[in-house]
Design a protein around this motif. Structure first.
Motif, PDB file in Angstrom:
ATOM      1  N   LYS A  44      21.563  -6.098   1.798  1.00  0.00           N
ATOM      2  CA  LYS A  44      22.140  -5.428   2.961  1.00  0.00           C
ATOM      3  C   LYS A  44      23.554  -5.925   3.244  1.00  0.00           C
ATOM      4  N   ARG A  45      23.739  -7.218   3.221  1.00  0.00           N
ATOM      5  CA  ARG A  45      25.062  -7.790   3.515  1.00  0.00           C
ATOM      6  C   ARG A  45      26.060  -7.416   2.422  1.00  0.00           C
ATOM      7  N   THR A  46      25.596  -7.308   1.187  1.00  0.00           N
ATOM      8  CA  THR A  46      26.461  -6.885   0.090  1.00  0.00           C
ATOM      9  C   THR A  46      27.043  -5.507   0.369  1.00  0.00           C
ATOM     10  N   ALA A  47      26.184  -4.564   0.744  1.00  0.00           N
ATOM     11  CA  ALA A  47      26.657  -3.203   1.015  1.00  0.00           C
ATOM     12  C   ALA A  47      27.619  -3.178   2.198  1.00  0.00           C
ATOM     13  N   LEU A  48      27.259  -3.854   3.280  1.00  0.00           N
ATOM     14  CA  LEU A  48      28.094  -3.878   4.480  1.00  0.00           C
ATOM     15  C   LEU A  48      29.472  -4.447   4.184  1.00  0.00           C
ATOM     16  N   THR A  49      29.503  -5.488   3.380  1.00  0.00           N
ATOM     17  CA  THR A  49      30.755  -6.219   3.154  1.00  0.00           C
ATOM     18  C   THR A  49      31.643  -5.547   2.111  1.00  0.00           C
ATOM     19  N   LEU A  50      31.088  -5.215   0.955  1.00  0.00           N
ATOM     20  CA  LEU A  50      31.916  -4.686  -0.121  1.00  0.00           C
ATOM     21  C   LEU A  50      32.521  -3.330   0.223  1.00  0.00           C
ATOM     22  N   LEU A  51      31.852  -2.559   1.062  1.00  0.00           N
ATOM     23  CA  LEU A  51      32.408  -1.256   1.428  1.00  0.00           C
ATOM     24  C   LEU A  51      33.571  -1.364   2.409  1.00  0.00           C
ATOM     25  N   SER A  52      33.845  -2.569   2.913  1.00  0.00           N
ATOM     26  CA  SER A  52      34.992  -2.786   3.803  1.00  0.00           C
ATOM     27  C   SER A  52      36.198  -3.395   3.086  1.00  0.00           C
ATOM     28  N   VAL A  53      36.010  -3.806   1.837  1.00  0.00           N
ATOM     29  CA  VAL A  53      37.082  -4.498   1.118  1.00  0.00           C
ATOM     30  C   VAL A  53      38.238  -3.544   0.827  1.00  0.00           C
ATOM     31  N   ASN A  54      39.431  -3.927   1.218  1.00  0.00           N
ATOM     32  CA  ASN A  54      40.662  -3.188   0.936  1.00  0.00           C
ATOM     33  C   ASN A  54      40.679  -1.785   1.539  1.00  0.00           C
ATOM     34  N   GLN A  55      39.822  -1.519   2.503  1.00  0.00           N
ATOM     35  CA  GLN A  55      39.868  -0.247   3.209  1.00  0.00           C
ATOM     36  C   GLN A  55      40.884  -0.332   4.353  1.00  0.00           C
ATOM     37  N   LYS A  56      41.368   0.810   4.784  1.00  0.00           N
ATOM     38  CA  LYS A  56      42.413   0.824   5.804  1.00  0.00           C
ATOM     39  C   LYS A  56      41.948   0.249   7.138  1.00  0.00           C
ATOM     40  N   ASN A  57      40.653   0.328   7.400  1.00  0.00           N
ATOM     41  CA  ASN A  57      40.124  -0.264   8.638  1.00  0.00           C
ATOM     42  C   ASN A  57      39.282  -1.500   8.353  1.00  0.00           C
ATOM     43  N   GLY A  58      39.439  -2.038   7.142  1.00  0.00           N
ATOM     44  CA  GLY A  58      38.641  -3.192   6.736  1.00  0.00           C
ATOM     45  C   GLY A  58      39.479  -4.439   6.569  1.00  0.00           C
ATOM     46  N   PHE A  59      39.052  -5.281   5.639  1.00  0.00           N
ATOM     47  CA  PHE A  59      39.752  -6.546   5.425  1.00  0.00           C
ATOM     48  C   PHE A  59      40.355  -6.594   4.035  1.00  0.00           C
ATOM     49  N   ASP A  60      41.430  -7.334   3.921  1.00  0.00           N
ATOM     50  CA  ASP A  60      42.104  -7.497   2.637  1.00  0.00           C
ATOM     51  C   ASP A  60      41.308  -8.453   1.768  1.00  0.00           C
ATOM     52  N   CYS A  61      41.134  -8.088   0.508  1.00  0.00           N
ATOM     53  CA  CYS A  61      40.397  -8.944  -0.425  1.00  0.00           C
ATOM     54  C   CYS A  61      41.034 -10.326  -0.464  1.00  0.00           C
ATOM     55  N   PRO A  62      40.240 -11.395  -0.370  1.00  0.00           N
ATOM     56  CA  PRO A  62      40.811 -12.740  -0.431  1.00  0.00           C
ATOM     57  C   PRO A  62      41.188 -13.170  -1.841  1.00  0.00           C
ATOM     58  N   GLY A  63      41.074 -12.256  -2.817  1.00  0.00           N
ATOM     59  CA  GLY A  63      41.443 -12.566  -4.192  1.00  0.00           C
ATOM     60  C   GLY A  63      42.916 -12.334  -4.450  1.00  0.00           C
ATOM     61  N   CYS A  64      43.224 -11.394  -5.351  1.00  0.00           N
ATOM     62  CA  CYS A  64      44.602 -11.250  -5.811  1.00  0.00           C
ATOM     63  C   CYS A  64      45.436 -10.412  -4.854  1.00  0.00           C
TER      64      CYS A  64
END
Length: 759
Positions: A44-64
């Protein structure tokens, strides 16, 4: 359900070796991403989190730091981005009970992989002088300890304030503001160890120490040269941009000592074709010898000069300086010396030239393979010469493209994290905040280590990162850190730097990119700058890993209030309550951020100005783009020795080790491997599967040894070898650095291979 962390370190003394892969991503990458995410976060947390990565209303990936396209996929992340997010959003926790069970000596004996797998830090902890383990401490007491040690210094310049590229713009601006109000420019950062050479070369030649292209330029280019870079592992979303450029008619030349799967063929998991055959990317692979890139671009420049009509004479006349001196040096380039330096054939170089001459719009991309040599700065200057000759800076589809690593490393520098700030920046700070910032230059990473080693620095404060593992000359670096009076790390997770401490030590746990940030005025967001100068917001969505976490801006503000006291001229309490007030001040201090809050409200963010790109205006000392004419250099290799480059595995991001495999290179279940060309191995009588010690050779005569590496016969360039860092950082001398930039020369380490007792 998430899995529990490993109790013991995995055995790594028998890595398995198979044939390297010839394509990257695809269904396999999806499987690896989801498996690792499920292990750390659960379904559940995987789906919630990964779908917010690099989205305009989400969070910036902490990687590259690769930029986001305007139109985002539902899954706008790569395999290594998913790993980075999973490690931060993990359900595993490192509590005070963990520290009660493990001494610092025990932690120091663990691998970086094991430390990182334990999970998120939940409470501030303190190692008292003479103590053997960390113990819980209140935030108030933690700030008191830092204030005590800073107050006891003979000068503010005895403190060092390091920054990792994960730090947001807001936190970075506050951090440098605190250091400078305290009275020091000792602000080393991870750029000192990676793209400092790029900034040094570009500032001198085009007047801006950043790349001159946007994502759309890649799509419009005729020819993209990717030199000293492995995007399939280090910047996987770049492969999507290269695929689109190819579809639009671009050709790609790869220049690298190792063949890399991602540049051979990309199986885009977002497309039906990508799930089957994928797209071939590289049209010409130049398997160059380590450090030979300057010689390659110099001979290309000679050949362009010798080709009638090839030089953009109008551009050169109107926009450049130093052409005649450069042209004289380029025309003197020697074929025999070039072939020795590069290890290439004349046929390959002439084929490259034909592709260049057939292309109106050319981009050159590069990364650490070019920036970590003694002669990196003149090497990159030569690339600028190459682009200037045909007018390939300041027009669509063309330019310089240094591909930055960590997600906000470029933004941190823009915010003033720099040991050698400009007078204009310091004047702006003074005008805005009413104090006189120090004018004397501070320590970069290498100079900070020397200062700690020599007792000239006594307090080390790190805003993120894993300084000990990222730095060169491991034994020297660790001994230097242990001489400090106090070491402080603001961190989300455990790493080796927490086990290599000063007399006293603090670990201060902070919010991650994925987490909601609630302050006095309500929910906050932060901003980041990507590798192409785009600035946008990042909003965490998860509940914090612990109620004891503070955000990075809050940590800086509370630390500043405690250390500087009531005499400070900066409204630290107000900054902590409302990050918009920080952005208002940034807007008045840093050019390009005018009306910051209003512009960042745009979901796509905004683009920072870049005079060479936008106006063909070059803010250099001459007022024009500068040709340069440095002598050609390349590493010389004694007989019976190899030239070693340190590099990452595919299960790794910077010093964070996600796993023990390097799937694309065919390595599983271990990291202590050295990749050696089969012909070199035969000459050195090194059987595949034998074990060797890597012994560094440098002019100081000090023996630097990395023991117990399995030899892997691998298609590297002749005379060149490769092994993973941080395990091989022990071989990089502290004083072996690039001229001008002072970046550690981690890509050209002379080594001999001795039979190991591990065999």
């Amino acid at each position: 359900m998430a899995s529990k962390p490993p109790k013991g370190d995995p055995v790594q003394d028998a890595p398995k070796v198979a044939e390297p892969k010839h394509s990257a991503a695809g269904l396999t990458a999806i499987g690896h991403s989801l498996r690792m995410a499920h292990q750390q976060m659960g379904v559940k947390r995987t789906a919630l989190t990964l779908l917010s990565v690099n989205q305009k209303n989400g969070f910036d990936c902490p990687g590259c730091a690769w930029p986001d396209p305007e139109h985002r996929h539902t899954a706008e992340f790569c395999e290594n981005g998913a790993k980075a997010v999973a490690e931060e959003a993990t359900l595993r926790r490192v509590t005070p009970e963990f520290f009660a069970e493990h001494t610092v000596a025990d932690l120091a004996g663990r691998s970086g992989y094991w430390l990182g797998q334990q999970g998120r830090l939940t409470h501030p902890v303190y190692l008292p002088e003479g103590g053997d383990r960390y113990e819980p401490v209140t935030w108030e007491r933690a700030f008191d300890i830092v204030a005590e040690e800073i107050g006891a210094l003979g000068s503010p310049d005895e403190a060092v304030f390091y920054t990792s590229g994960r730090t947001s713009n807001e936190a970075a601006f506050l951090y440098q503001l605190f250091a400078r109000e305290l009275g020091t420019n000792n602000l080393p950062d991870c750029s000192n160890m990676c793209h400092e050479s790029s900034g040094s070369a570009l500032s001198e030649t085009i007047g801006v120490g950043k790349g001159s292209v946007l994502l759309e330029d890649l799509y419009r280019s005729d020819l993209i040269i990717v030199a000293g870079q492995n995007p399939g592992t280090n910047h996987p979303r770049m492969l999507s941009a290269l695929e689109k450029a190819k579809a639009n008619g671009a050709r790609i030349i790869s220049v690298n000592p190792l063949p890399e799967a991602g540049l051979e063929r990309f199986k885009n998991p977002q497309t039906p074709k990508g799930l089957t055959t994928g797209a071939a990317l590289t049209d010409l692979f130049l398997q160059i010898r380590l450090g030979g890139d300057q010689a390659l671009f110099r001979i290309l420049n000679k050949l362009i000069l010798d080709t009638p009509g090839a030089v953009d004479e109008d551009f050169v006349r109107e926009h450049t300086h130093g052409y005649e001196e450069f042209a004289e040096a380029a025309r003197a380039a020697d074929w025999d010396a070039t072939l020795t330096a590069t290890g290439l054939t004349r046929e390959d170089i002439e084929k490259c030239l034909r592709m260049v001459l057939a292309s109106k719009r050319v981009i050159v991309c590069w990364a650490m393979g070019l920036t970590q040599h003694k002669h990196s700065v003149p090497m990159i200057r030569e690339i600028v010469n190459f682009l200037l000759l045909r007018g390939n800076i300041g027009r669509p589809g063309a330019g310089v493209c240094p591909v930055r690593g960590h997600s906000n490393v470029q933004g941190d520098r823009t915010m003033g994290i720099f040991e050698r700030p400009s007078e204009e920046f310091l004047d702006a700070l003074e005008k805005e905040f009413g104090f006189s910032p120090p004018r004397e230059h501070g320590y970069d990473v290498v100079r900070a280590i020397r200062a700690l080693r020599d007792g000239r620095a006594k307090v080390f404060f790190a805003m993120g990162g894993n300084f000990v593992s990222a730095s060169p000359d491991t034994e020297v670096t660790e001994a230097a850190m242990r001489r400090a009076r106090l070491t402080v790390h603001v961190s989300t997770k455990l790493n080796r730097s927490h086990a290599v401490t000063g007399a006293r030590a603090l670990i201060l746990p902070t919010l991650g990119r994925t987490e909601r940030d609630l302050q006095g005025s309500g929910e906050q967001f932060v901003t980041v700058e990507d590798s192409m100068g785009m600035v946008h917001a990042s909003r965490g969505r998860l509940e914090p890993a612990s109620g004891q976490l503070l955000s990075e801006p809050a940590i800086v503000c509370r630390l500043a209030r405690r250390v500087l006291g009531s005499g400070s001229k900066v409204p630290w309490e107000g900054f902590e309550k409302d990050y918009a007030t920080i952005r208002d001040r940034i807007a008045r201090v840093i050019p390009g951020f005018e009306d910051f809050n209003a512009r960042v409200a745009n979901p796509s963010g905004f683009t920072l100005p870049h005079a060479p790109r936008d106006e063909r205006r070059f803010p250099t000392a001459t007022g024009k783009a500068n040709f340069t004419a440095a002598p050609v250099e390349y590493p010389e290799l004694p007989k019976g020795r190899l030239l070693l480059q340190t590099l990452r595995s595919h299960d790794q991001y910077n010093t964070t080790i996600y796993g023990l495999d390097d799937r694309y290179r065919g390595i599983t279940n271990g990291r202590r491997v050295v990749l050696v060309n089969p012909e070199d191995a035969r000459e050195l009588r090194l059987a595949d599967g034998s074990y060797v010690d890597l012994v560094g050779e440098w002019k100081d005569g000090v023996e630097r040894r990395a023991p117990g590496f399995r030899v892997v016969h691998y298609p590297t360039a002749r005379g060149c070898a490769a092994a993973y860092y941080p395990e091989t950082n022990v071989l990089v001398p502290l004083d072996a650095t690039a001229d001008t930039s002072n970046t550690p020369a981690s890509k050209s380490v002379v080594v001999r291979l001795e039979q190991s007792t591990t065999d």
